[in-house]
Design a protein around this motif. Structure first.
Motif, mmCIF file in Angstrom:
data_model
loop_
_atom_site.group_PDB
_atom_site.id
_atom_site.type_symbol
_atom_site.label_atom_id
_atom_site.label_comp_id
_atom_site.label_asym_id
_atom_site.label_seq_id
_atom_site.Cartn_x
_atom_site.Cartn_y
_atom_site.Cartn_z
ATOM 1 N N CYS A 111 1.832 -103.864 80.545
ATOM 2 C CA CYS A 111 0.926 -102.741 80.254
ATOM 3 C C CYS A 111 1.646 -101.414 80.455
ATOM 4 N N LYS A 112 2.529 -101.096 79.523
ATOM 5 C CA LYS A 112 3.349 -99.887 79.619
ATOM 6 C C LYS A 112 2.772 -98.706 78.860
ATOM 7 N N SER A 113 1.741 -98.930 78.063
ATOM 8 C CA SER A 113 1.122 -97.859 77.279
ATOM 9 C C SER A 113 -0.383 -98.088 77.189
ATOM 10 N N ALA A 114 -1.111 -97.027 76.928
ATOM 11 C CA ALA A 114 -2.557 -97.135 76.728
ATOM 12 C C ALA A 114 -2.980 -96.194 75.617
ATOM 13 N N GLU A 115 -3.920 -96.661 74.814
ATOM 14 C CA GLU A 115 -4.493 -95.834 73.753
ATOM 15 C C GLU A 115 -5.933 -95.497 74.124
ATOM 16 N N TYR A 116 -6.259 -94.215 74.062
ATOM 17 C CA TYR A 116 -7.603 -93.739 74.391
ATOM 18 C C TYR A 116 -8.212 -92.991 73.224
ATOM 19 N N LEU A 117 -9.527 -93.026 73.154
ATOM 20 C CA LEU A 117 -10.308 -92.118 72.325
ATOM 21 C C LEU A 117 -11.128 -91.278 73.297
ATOM 22 N N ILE A 118 -11.001 -89.959 73.181
ATOM 23 C CA ILE A 118 -11.685 -89.056 74.111
ATOM 24 C C ILE A 118 -12.339 -87.947 73.305
ATOM 25 N N ARG A 119 -13.558 -87.581 73.702
ATOM 26 C CA ARG A 119 -14.167 -86.414 73.052
ATOM 27 C C ARG A 119 -15.070 -85.696 74.050
ATOM 28 N N HIS A 120 -15.161 -84.398 73.842
ATOM 29 C CA HIS A 120 -16.076 -83.549 74.606
ATOM 30 C C HIS A 120 -17.416 -83.601 73.884
ATOM 31 N N THR A 121 -18.488 -83.695 74.629
ATOM 32 C CA THR A 121 -19.809 -83.845 73.996
ATOM 33 C C THR A 121 -20.174 -82.660 73.098
ATOM 34 N N SER A 122 -19.568 -81.483 73.341
ATOM 35 C CA SER A 122 -19.870 -80.319 72.498
ATOM 36 C C SER A 122 -18.919 -80.216 71.306
ATOM 37 N N GLY A 123 -17.913 -81.085 71.238
ATOM 38 C CA GLY A 123 -16.959 -81.036 70.133
ATOM 39 C C GLY A 123 -15.698 -80.240 70.440
ATOM 40 N N LEU A 124 -15.568 -79.694 71.649
ATOM 41 C CA LEU A 124 -14.377 -78.949 72.053
ATOM 42 C C LEU A 124 -13.136 -79.828 71.918
ATOM 43 N N SER A 125 -12.083 -79.308 71.289
ATOM 44 C CA SER A 125 -10.841 -80.062 71.129
ATOM 45 C C SER A 125 -10.128 -80.188 72.477
ATOM 46 N N LEU A 126 -9.719 -81.403 72.814
ATOM 47 C CA LEU A 126 -9.049 -81.662 74.094
ATOM 48 C C LEU A 126 -7.564 -81.964 73.927
ATOM 49 N N ASN A 127 -7.067 -81.914 72.698
ATOM 50 C CA ASN A 127 -5.687 -82.320 72.425
ATOM 51 C C ASN A 127 -4.672 -81.514 73.246
ATOM 52 N N GLU A 128 -4.749 -80.197 73.164
ATOM 53 C CA GLU A 128 -3.786 -79.349 73.872
ATOM 54 C C GLU A 128 -3.881 -79.556 75.383
ATOM 55 N N HIS A 129 -5.101 -79.657 75.908
ATOM 56 C CA HIS A 129 -5.284 -79.854 77.359
ATOM 57 C C HIS A 129 -4.678 -81.183 77.808
ATOM 58 N N VAL A 167 2.938 -88.409 76.872
ATOM 59 C CA VAL A 167 2.201 -88.553 75.614
ATOM 60 C C VAL A 167 3.144 -89.091 74.542
ATOM 61 N N ILE A 168 2.793 -90.239 74.003
ATOM 62 C CA ILE A 168 3.586 -90.850 72.924
ATOM 63 C C ILE A 168 3.139 -90.282 71.581
ATOM 64 N N SER A 169 1.826 -90.178 71.400
ATOM 65 C CA SER A 169 1.290 -89.564 70.182
ATOM 66 C C SER A 169 -0.138 -89.115 70.449
ATOM 67 N N SER A 170 -0.569 -88.154 69.637
ATOM 68 C CA SER A 170 -1.964 -87.702 69.724
ATOM 69 C C SER A 170 -2.375 -87.119 68.385
ATOM 70 N N GLU A 171 -3.646 -87.315 68.051
ATOM 71 C CA GLU A 171 -4.189 -86.764 66.808
ATOM 72 C C GLU A 171 -5.706 -86.696 66.931
ATOM 73 N N ASN A 172 -6.287 -85.771 66.205
ATOM 74 C CA ASN A 172 -7.742 -85.682 66.153
ATOM 75 C C ASN A 172 -8.237 -86.541 64.998
ATOM 76 N N VAL A 173 -9.198 -87.423 65.296
ATOM 77 C CA VAL A 173 -9.732 -88.347 64.304
ATOM 78 C C VAL A 173 -11.256 -88.322 64.381
ATOM 79 N N GLU A 174 -11.889 -87.740 63.368
ATOM 80 C CA GLU A 174 -13.351 -87.716 63.262
ATOM 81 C C GLU A 174 -14.032 -87.284 64.563
ATOM 82 N N GLY A 175 -13.569 -86.183 65.124
ATOM 83 C CA GLY A 175 -14.181 -85.625 66.327
ATOM 84 C C GLY A 175 -13.666 -86.199 67.633
ATOM 85 N N TRP A 176 -12.825 -87.217 67.564
ATOM 86 C CA TRP A 176 -12.249 -87.832 68.762
ATOM 87 C C TRP A 176 -10.774 -87.469 68.856
ATOM 88 N N LEU A 177 -10.267 -87.365 70.074
ATOM 89 C CA LEU A 177 -8.839 -87.266 70.306
ATOM 90 C C LEU A 177 -8.322 -88.688 70.500
#
Length: 196
Positions: free
Chosen positions: A111-129, A138-148
Protein backbone atom coordinates in the motif's frame (compact mmCIF):
# COMPACT_ATOMS: atom_id res chain seq x y z
CA UNK A 1 0.26 -27.85 12.84
CA UNK A 2 -2.33 -26.98 10.17
CA UNK A 3 -1.64 -25.19 6.92
CA UNK A 4 -2.59 -21.53 6.66
CA UNK A 5 -4.14 -19.93 3.59
CA UNK A 6 -3.91 -16.16 3.17
CA UNK A 7 -6.93 -14.55 1.53
CA UNK A 8 -6.82 -10.90 0.51
CA UNK A 9 -10.34 -9.53 0.47
CA UNK A 10 -11.05 -6.28 -1.34
CA UNK A 11 -13.98 -4.64 0.42
CA UNK A 12 -15.95 -1.42 0.50
CA UNK A 13 -17.57 0.41 3.37
CA UNK A 14 -20.37 2.79 2.52
CA UNK A 15 -23.24 4.55 4.21
CA UNK A 16 -23.18 4.25 7.98
CA UNK A 17 -20.38 1.67 7.74
CA UNK A 18 -17.91 4.46 6.95
CA UNK A 19 -18.20 5.54 10.60
CA UNK A 20 -16.85 2.22 11.92
CA UNK A 21 -13.37 3.15 13.24
CA UNK A 22 -10.27 1.37 12.00
CA UNK A 23 -9.60 -0.05 15.47
CA UNK A 24 -12.90 -1.98 15.37
CA UNK A 25 -12.36 -3.60 11.96
CA UNK A 26 -10.29 -6.61 13.08
CA UNK A 27 -12.91 -7.71 15.59
CA UNK A 28 -15.74 -7.06 13.12
CA UNK A 29 -14.10 -9.08 10.32
CA UNK A 30 -13.11 -11.96 12.64
CA UNK A 31 -16.65 -12.16 14.06
CA UNK A 32 -18.10 -12.07 10.55
CA UNK A 33 -15.78 -14.91 9.48
CA UNK A 34 -16.87 -16.93 12.53
CA UNK A 35 -20.55 -16.29 11.70
CA UNK A 36 -19.80 -17.49 8.17
CA UNK A 37 -18.46 -20.76 9.60
CA UNK A 38 -14.89 -20.11 8.47
CA UNK A 39 -11.88 -21.41 10.46
CA UNK A 40 -9.51 -18.52 11.15
CA UNK A 41 -5.83 -19.00 11.93
CA UNK A 42 -4.96 -17.56 15.33
CA UNK A 43 -1.79 -15.76 16.41
CA UNK A 44 0.55 -17.48 18.86
CA UNK A 45 1.20 -16.31 22.41
CA UNK A 46 -0.67 -15.64 25.63
CA UNK A 47 -3.67 -13.89 24.07
CA UNK A 48 -4.30 -15.43 20.63
CA UNK A 49 -6.27 -13.35 18.15
CA UNK A 50 -7.39 -13.95 14.60
CA UNK A 51 -4.50 -13.35 12.20
CA UNK A 52 -5.64 -10.32 10.17
CA UNK A 53 -3.87 -7.32 8.66
CA UNK A 54 -5.27 -4.19 7.03
CA UNK A 55 -4.11 -1.48 4.69
CA UNK A 56 -3.37 2.05 5.97
CA UNK A 57 -5.78 3.45 8.53
CA UNK A 58 -8.71 5.47 7.28
CA UNK A 59 -10.50 7.98 9.53
CA UNK A 60 -14.12 7.35 10.51
CA UNK A 61 -16.45 9.11 8.10
CA UNK A 62 -14.42 8.45 4.94
CA UNK A 63 -16.13 6.15 2.45
CA UNK A 64 -13.88 3.37 1.11
CA UNK A 65 -14.38 1.60 -2.22
CA UNK A 66 -11.44 -0.82 -2.55
CA UNK A 67 -9.83 -1.57 0.81
CA UNK A 68 -7.60 -4.61 1.34
CA UNK A 69 -7.62 -6.96 4.32
CA UNK A 70 -5.50 -10.08 4.61
CA UNK A 71 -7.14 -12.86 6.60
CA UNK A 72 -5.59 -16.24 7.33
CA UNK A 73 -7.72 -19.38 7.29
CA UNK A 74 -7.23 -23.06 8.02
CA UNK A 75 -9.24 -23.89 4.90
CA UNK A 76 -11.00 -21.89 2.21
CA UNK A 77 -14.29 -22.90 0.58
CA UNK A 78 -14.94 -21.92 -3.06
CA UNK A 79 -17.80 -19.61 -2.06
CA UNK A 80 -15.81 -17.68 0.57
CA UNK A 81 -16.79 -14.28 -0.90
CA UNK A 82 -20.50 -15.12 -0.70
CA UNK A 83 -20.12 -16.47 2.84
CA UNK A 84 -18.32 -13.32 4.00
CA UNK A 85 -20.85 -10.98 2.36
CA UNK A 86 -23.72 -12.83 4.04
CA UNK A 87 -22.04 -12.41 7.43
CA UNK A 88 -20.71 -8.82 7.21
CA UNK A 89 -22.71 -5.92 8.70
CA UNK A 90 -24.73 -3.64 6.45
CA UNK A 91 -22.58 -1.25 4.45
CA UNK A 92 -19.63 -3.64 4.13
CA UNK A 93 -19.24 -5.60 0.89
CA UNK A 94 -16.46 -7.89 -0.29
CA UNK A 95 -16.02 -7.46 -4.05
CA UNK A 96 -13.40 -10.15 -4.53
CA UNK A 97 -11.02 -12.57 -2.85
CA UNK A 98 -7.42 -12.81 -4.01
CA UNK A 99 -4.87 -15.47 -3.11
CA UNK A 100 -1.43 -13.82 -2.96
CA UNK A 101 1.57 -16.08 -3.54
CA UNK A 102 3.26 -17.26 -0.35
CA UNK A 103 6.23 -14.93 -0.88
CA UNK A 104 4.02 -11.92 -1.72
CA UNK A 105 4.76 -8.78 0.36
CA UNK A 106 2.44 -7.86 3.20
CA UNK A 107 -0.07 -5.01 2.89
CA UNK A 108 2.29 -2.55 4.55
CA UNK A 109 4.68 -2.97 1.62
CA UNK A 110 1.93 -3.14 -1.03
CA UNK A 111 0.00 0.00 0.00
CA UNK A 112 2.40 2.65 -1.27
CA UNK A 113 -0.21 4.96 -2.84
CA UNK A 114 -3.80 6.02 -2.29
CA UNK A 115 -6.38 7.61 -4.56
CA UNK A 116 -8.96 9.94 -3.02
CA UNK A 117 -11.98 11.87 -4.19
CA UNK A 118 -12.49 14.96 -2.04
CA UNK A 119 -14.91 17.85 -2.30
CA UNK A 120 -16.01 20.81 -0.22
CA UNK A 121 -19.77 20.86 0.28
CA UNK A 122 -19.92 24.44 -1.09
CA UNK A 123 -17.90 23.57 -4.21
CA UNK A 124 -14.69 25.34 -3.10
CA UNK A 125 -11.69 23.96 -5.02
CA UNK A 126 -9.28 22.10 -2.73
CA UNK A 127 -6.62 21.21 -5.31
CA UNK A 128 -4.11 23.95 -4.44
CA UNK A 129 -4.58 23.44 -0.67
CA UNK A 130 -4.07 19.67 -0.96
CA UNK A 131 -1.00 20.08 -3.19
CA UNK A 132 0.53 22.59 -0.76
CA UNK A 133 -0.11 20.31 2.21
CA UNK A 134 1.09 17.02 0.69
CA UNK A 135 3.85 18.60 -1.43
CA UNK A 136 6.06 16.09 -3.24
CA UNK A 137 3.85 13.22 -2.03
CA UNK A 138 1.22 14.20 -4.63
CA UNK A 139 1.55 11.90 -7.63
CA UNK A 140 -1.30 13.49 -9.57
CA UNK A 141 -4.36 15.64 -9.04
CA UNK A 142 -7.23 16.88 -11.17
CA UNK A 143 -10.70 18.30 -10.76
CA UNK A 144 -13.38 15.89 -11.98
CA UNK A 145 -17.07 16.87 -11.92
CA UNK A 146 -16.78 18.91 -8.72
CA UNK A 147 -14.45 16.44 -6.98
CA UNK A 148 -10.70 16.65 -6.48
CA UNK A 149 -9.20 13.35 -7.64
CA UNK A 150 -5.81 13.11 -6.00
CA UNK A 151 -3.24 10.34 -5.73
CA UNK A 152 -0.65 10.51 -2.96
CA UNK A 153 2.27 8.31 -2.06
CA UNK A 154 2.78 6.69 1.35
CA UNK A 155 -0.79 7.01 2.67
CA UNK A 156 0.23 5.75 6.12
CA UNK A 157 2.52 8.80 6.46
CA UNK A 158 0.23 11.14 4.49
CA UNK A 159 -3.24 10.43 5.86
CA UNK A 160 -6.30 12.27 4.65
CA UNK A 161 -7.09 13.18 8.26
CA UNK A 162 -3.94 15.32 8.30
CA UNK A 163 -5.17 17.27 5.29
CA UNK A 164 -8.57 17.89 6.91
CA UNK A 165 -6.92 19.10 10.15
CA UNK A 166 -4.67 21.41 8.10
CA UNK A 167 -7.65 22.85 6.20
CA UNK A 168 -9.41 23.50 9.51
CA UNK A 169 -6.36 25.09 11.14
CA UNK A 170 -5.96 27.41 8.13
CA UNK A 171 -9.63 28.45 8.32
CA UNK A 172 -10.48 26.95 4.93
CA UNK A 173 -13.14 24.73 6.49
CA UNK A 174 -14.92 24.63 9.84
CA UNK A 175 -14.56 20.85 10.15
CA UNK A 176 -15.22 17.41 8.71
CA UNK A 177 -18.90 18.22 8.12
CA UNK A 178 -17.89 20.46 5.19
CA UNK A 179 -15.95 17.72 3.39
CA UNK A 180 -17.02 14.64 1.43
CA UNK A 181 -14.15 12.18 1.15
CA UNK A 182 -13.81 8.80 -0.55
CA UNK A 183 -10.76 6.57 -0.67
CA UNK A 184 -11.13 5.03 -4.12
CA UNK A 185 -8.22 2.63 -3.79
CA UNK A 186 -5.01 1.91 -1.94
CA UNK A 187 -2.09 -0.09 -3.30
CA UNK A 188 0.54 0.45 -5.97
CA UNK A 189 0.47 3.29 -8.48
CA UNK A 190 0.71 2.13 -12.08
CA UNK A 191 -0.47 3.52 -15.42
CA UNK A 192 -2.39 6.42 -13.85
CA UNK A 193 -4.30 4.46 -11.22
CA UNK A 194 -3.90 2.72 -7.88
CA UNK A 195 -4.60 -0.98 -7.34
CA UNK A 196 -3.31 -4.11 -5.67
Amino acid sequence: MYETVRVRFIYSKRGGACFVPHIALAQMFSRSASRAGLSLTMTQGFSPRAKISFGPELPAGVVALNEPVDMYFQSVPENITILMNDALPEGFTVSRALFPPEDSPNLGKMCKSAEYLIRHTSGLSLNEHARNFWGDSVISSENVEGWLRIIVSEPAQNPIGGLIRHLKEDGIIAGWHEINAVRVAVGLYENGSVSL
